[in-house]
Design a protein around this motif. Structure first.
Motif, PDB file in Angstrom:
ATOM      1  N   SER A 180     -31.508  13.045  53.343  1.00  0.00           N
ATOM      2  CA  SER A 180     -30.702  12.093  53.159  1.00  0.00           C
ATOM      3  C   SER A 180     -29.308  12.623  53.496  1.00  0.00           C
ATOM      4  O   SER A 180     -28.920  13.804  53.086  1.00  0.00           O
ATOM      5  CB  SER A 180     -30.479  11.795  51.826  1.00  0.00           C
ATOM      6  OG  SER A 180     -31.825  11.270  51.107  1.00  0.00           O
ATOM      7  N   VAL A 181     -28.465  11.962  54.380  1.00  0.00           N
ATOM      8  CA  VAL A 181     -27.324  12.274  54.880  1.00  0.00           C
ATOM      9  C   VAL A 181     -26.149  11.280  54.559  1.00  0.00           C
ATOM     10  O   VAL A 181     -26.325  10.135  54.302  1.00  0.00           O
ATOM     11  CB  VAL A 181     -27.216  12.381  56.618  1.00  0.00           C
ATOM     12  CG1 VAL A 181     -25.913  12.972  57.088  1.00  0.00           C
ATOM     13  CG2 VAL A 181     -28.314  13.346  56.818  1.00  0.00           C
ATOM     14  N   GLY A 182     -25.205  11.695  53.916  1.00  0.00           N
ATOM     15  CA  GLY A 182     -23.935  11.034  53.279  1.00  0.00           C
ATOM     16  C   GLY A 182     -24.321  10.725  52.098  1.00  0.00           C
ATOM     17  O   GLY A 182     -23.573   9.560  51.582  1.00  0.00           O
ATOM     18  N   THR A 183     -25.268  11.036  51.161  1.00  0.00           N
ATOM     19  CA  THR A 183     -25.489  10.861  50.002  1.00  0.00           C
ATOM     20  C   THR A 183     -25.361  12.136  48.873  1.00  0.00           C
ATOM     21  O   THR A 183     -25.309  12.998  49.340  1.00  0.00           O
ATOM     22  CB  THR A 183     -26.955  10.459  49.534  1.00  0.00           C
ATOM     23  OG1 THR A 183     -27.756  11.386  49.524  1.00  0.00           O
ATOM     24  CG2 THR A 183     -27.130   9.277  50.655  1.00  0.00           C
ATOM     25  N   PRO A 184     -25.280  12.028  47.600  1.00  0.00           N
ATOM     26  CA  PRO A 184     -24.933  13.051  46.826  1.00  0.00           C
ATOM     27  C   PRO A 184     -26.047  13.820  46.690  1.00  0.00           C
ATOM     28  O   PRO A 184     -26.059  15.247  46.288  1.00  0.00           O
ATOM     29  CB  PRO A 184     -24.613  12.760  45.391  1.00  0.00           C
ATOM     30  CG  PRO A 184     -24.286  11.130  45.883  1.00  0.00           C
ATOM     31  CD  PRO A 184     -25.031  10.630  46.839  1.00  0.00           C
ATOM     32  N   TYR A 185     -27.407  13.335  47.215  1.00  0.00           N
ATOM     33  CA  TYR A 185     -28.561  14.088  46.743  1.00  0.00           C
ATOM     34  C   TYR A 185     -29.082  15.006  47.960  1.00  0.00           C
ATOM     35  O   TYR A 185     -29.825  16.149  47.694  1.00  0.00           O
ATOM     36  CB  TYR A 185     -29.653  13.507  46.550  1.00  0.00           C
ATOM     37  CG  TYR A 185     -29.569  12.399  45.264  1.00  0.00           C
ATOM     38  CD1 TYR A 185     -29.965  12.941  44.101  1.00  0.00           C
ATOM     39  CD2 TYR A 185     -28.778  11.207  45.360  1.00  0.00           C
ATOM     40  CE1 TYR A 185     -29.766  12.199  42.903  1.00  0.00           C
ATOM     41  CE2 TYR A 185     -28.612  10.579  44.257  1.00  0.00           C
ATOM     42  CZ  TYR A 185     -29.179  11.184  42.901  1.00  0.00           C
ATOM     43  OH  TYR A 185     -28.771  10.258  41.611  1.00  0.00           O
TER      44      TYR A 185
END
Length: 541
Positions: free
Chosen positions: A94-99
């Motif tokens: 995941s890129v651009g998410t907090p996770y």
């Protein structure tokens, strides 16, 4: 002394992890969504580098299908424990998410160009892991990610001991350091009674840098140096920008060097654009009287030209109970048409691309998903390594629907590419209303540009159906121009295009790779359309 010229590995070679084994230096770099996974280079003098293979099997199941652009394998860390090479890395889903949704893996090999063990998952606090081998024990360093609303996504550097055989955690995880400025990419070394923690600081853009902390005890407390070891963030005129993500290594003669990433921007009205991506550089390092590493030329700015030892000094004889140093085997360059410097997206190349045709020197691609897919591409591409480049290829194909295409592409990612494709179009003057199903139509070259605003047709040119056609593109700084060959003469297709959009720095999304030039084929309906390519060349100067 030898003078090296930075960057030493040019074009899309970020996050270098440097290790010395005997007289050889090895570097591992990030591969993100591209195969081969974790490219490896080697050198005897730090100035001249050659491809040495890759960590085959680093992607579990040999697939990164579905990972986002600039996701995949981030920041591998290469190390040597006296018997074997180790590599630890994260697969970021995941890129651009907090996770980030990271899985961290470890693999080992006795030779970098040999067989690597199947990846084993270890604790995944965040991305940018590293291993520290010390006094027979194994430690895992990592960035700690706090995904919670209001949390610090870069919440400090943590350390966990691992069992050397099972890789299971031993004891508690220790928080080594937190800092108000973003720190990541931790590396540890032991020198003269100190544990030195080498950190990437300030993010991976133009604010990037290297900061060092140290402690007398492995688990801290760590004190930060009051100044950076390396950065270019305070001088936008420097030819090497984004300098950061470093690793310190000692030469056989006792000198020290720092590997780091850097970038060479071109200046545009929209600001600097790093179309080549982030690259690998090397700096000399000295230690000051207080025991901190410093650049010997003064300050913290990266140098383009750096003096390094010409030949390794003779190594002291190892103790009799030490294993012999490995003797690297000759480089195993694939004899296939599909080996390095070719790269593919999210999976290794299909072997049939090289041998599905009886025409020597030709590559046959069978069309699959379109250029914006994150799943099944038929694409081969090579890194663009200089700001002036030229790519050319001859393609032969017989598209009979607009859902089939094949040609030459400049690609950054699914939202940033330029392509000149042999495809089908309605008869001259007829409205574009989907396939006509009457066997009518024409064979054309269609030039398309894609950015965050969408896909646009730039130009359409009629060509002879079924005849081979030679396509080309020239880049100069932030400009690109496509052409095709008619009667032995280059004929421009469309006008100048903005190559600067194919860079780390265009738009608001996180981008971490680099521009590539290559060939691709698309068949959105049947996945049976084929295109033959020959004579591909990419000249960078």
């Amino acid at each position: 002394m030898t003078v090296l010229h930075n960057p030493v590995i040019r074009g899309f070679a970020p996050d270098p992890s440097l290790v010395r084994v005997g007289d050889w230096y090895y570097v591992a770099t990030s591969s993100f969504e591209w195969f081969p996974t974790i490219p490896l280079h080697r050198s005897r003098d730090l100035a001249h580098w050659e491809y040495a293979g890759h960590v085959r099997g680093a992607a579990p199941g040999d697939s990164l299908a579905g990972v986002p652009d600039s996701g995949g394998i981030w920041a591998p860390s290469l190390s040597w424990d006296g018997e074997r090479f180790w590599v630890v890395y994260s697969v970021v889903r995941s890129v651009g998410t907090p996770y980030f949704d990271t899985d961290t893996y470890v693999s080992t090999a006795t030779e970098v160009s040999g067989r690597w063990t199947a990846p084993r998952r270890v604790r995944s606090h965040g991305f940018d892991p590293a291993l520290f081998h010390h006094e027979g024990r194994l430690w895992l360093l990592n960035l700690q990610n706090d995904h919670r609303p209001g949390g610090r996504r870069f919440a400090g550097i943590v350390l966990t001991e691992l069992d050397r055989e099972t890789l299971n955690p031993v004891g508690d995880t220790h928080l080594l350091l937190q800092h108000e400025r973003l720190v990541e990419g931790p590396k540890l070394l032991w020198r003269e009674g100190w544990y030195y923690l080498v950190l990437a600081e300030g993010g991976t853009g133009f604010e990037h840098g290297v900061r060092v902390a140290r402690a007398h005890a492995l688990t801290g407390p760590y004190e930060l140096d009051d100044r950076p070891l390396l950065t270019s963030r305070d001088d936008a005129s420097l030819p090497l920008q984004k300098a950061g993500h470093g690793e310190l290594v000692q030469t056989p003669g006792g000198q020290w060097v720092l590997s780091h990433l850097t970038a060479r921007p071109v200046r545009t009205p929209q600001g600097p654009r790093c179309t080549l991506g982030r690259e690998t550089a090397v700096q000399a390092v000295a230690w000051d009287e207080d025991g901190w590493p410093r650049l010997p030329h003064g300050g913290w700015h990266p140098a383009v030209e750096v003096d390094v030892p010409t030949r390794p000094e003779p190594l002291p004889a190892p103790p009799t109970d030490s294993p012999p140093e490995p003797s690297p085997r000759p480089l195993a360059h694939p004899d296939s048409l599909l080996g390095w410097p070719w790269s593919t997206l999210r999976a290794a190349p299909d072997p049939s691309w090289a041998d599905a045709t009886s025409r020597p020197g030709w590559i046959r691609l069978r069309g699959r998903h379109g250029p914006e897919s994150r799943w099944a591409h038929s694409l081969l591409a090579q890194r663009i390594t200089e700001h002036r480049a030229e790519a050319e290829v001859t393609v032969e194909a017989r598209p009979d629907t607009f859902t089939q295409a094949a040609g030459l592409v400049l690609r950054y990612d699914a939202e940033a590419y330029l392509s000149l494709d042999l495809t089908w179009a309605e008869p001259e003057g007829e409205e574009q209303r989907g396939q006509q199903w009457r066997g009518e139509g024409r064979t054309v070259l269609r030039l398309v540009e894609r950015d965050e605003a969408g896909t646009r047709t730039v130009a359409v040119v009629d060509v002879d159906a079924g005849a081979p056609v030679t396509l080309g593109v020239t880049t100069d700084g932030a400009e690109a121009r496509f052409w095709w060959v008619r009667g032995g003469v280059r004929v421009p297709v469309g006008g100048l295009l903005d190559f600067g959009r194919l860079s780390d720095d265009h738009g608001s999304r996180l981008r971490f790779t680099g521009s590539m030039a290559g060939i691709h084929a698309v068949d959105l309906v049947d996945a049976e359309f084929t295109a033959d390519f020959t004579g591909f060349r990419l000249i960078c100067r």
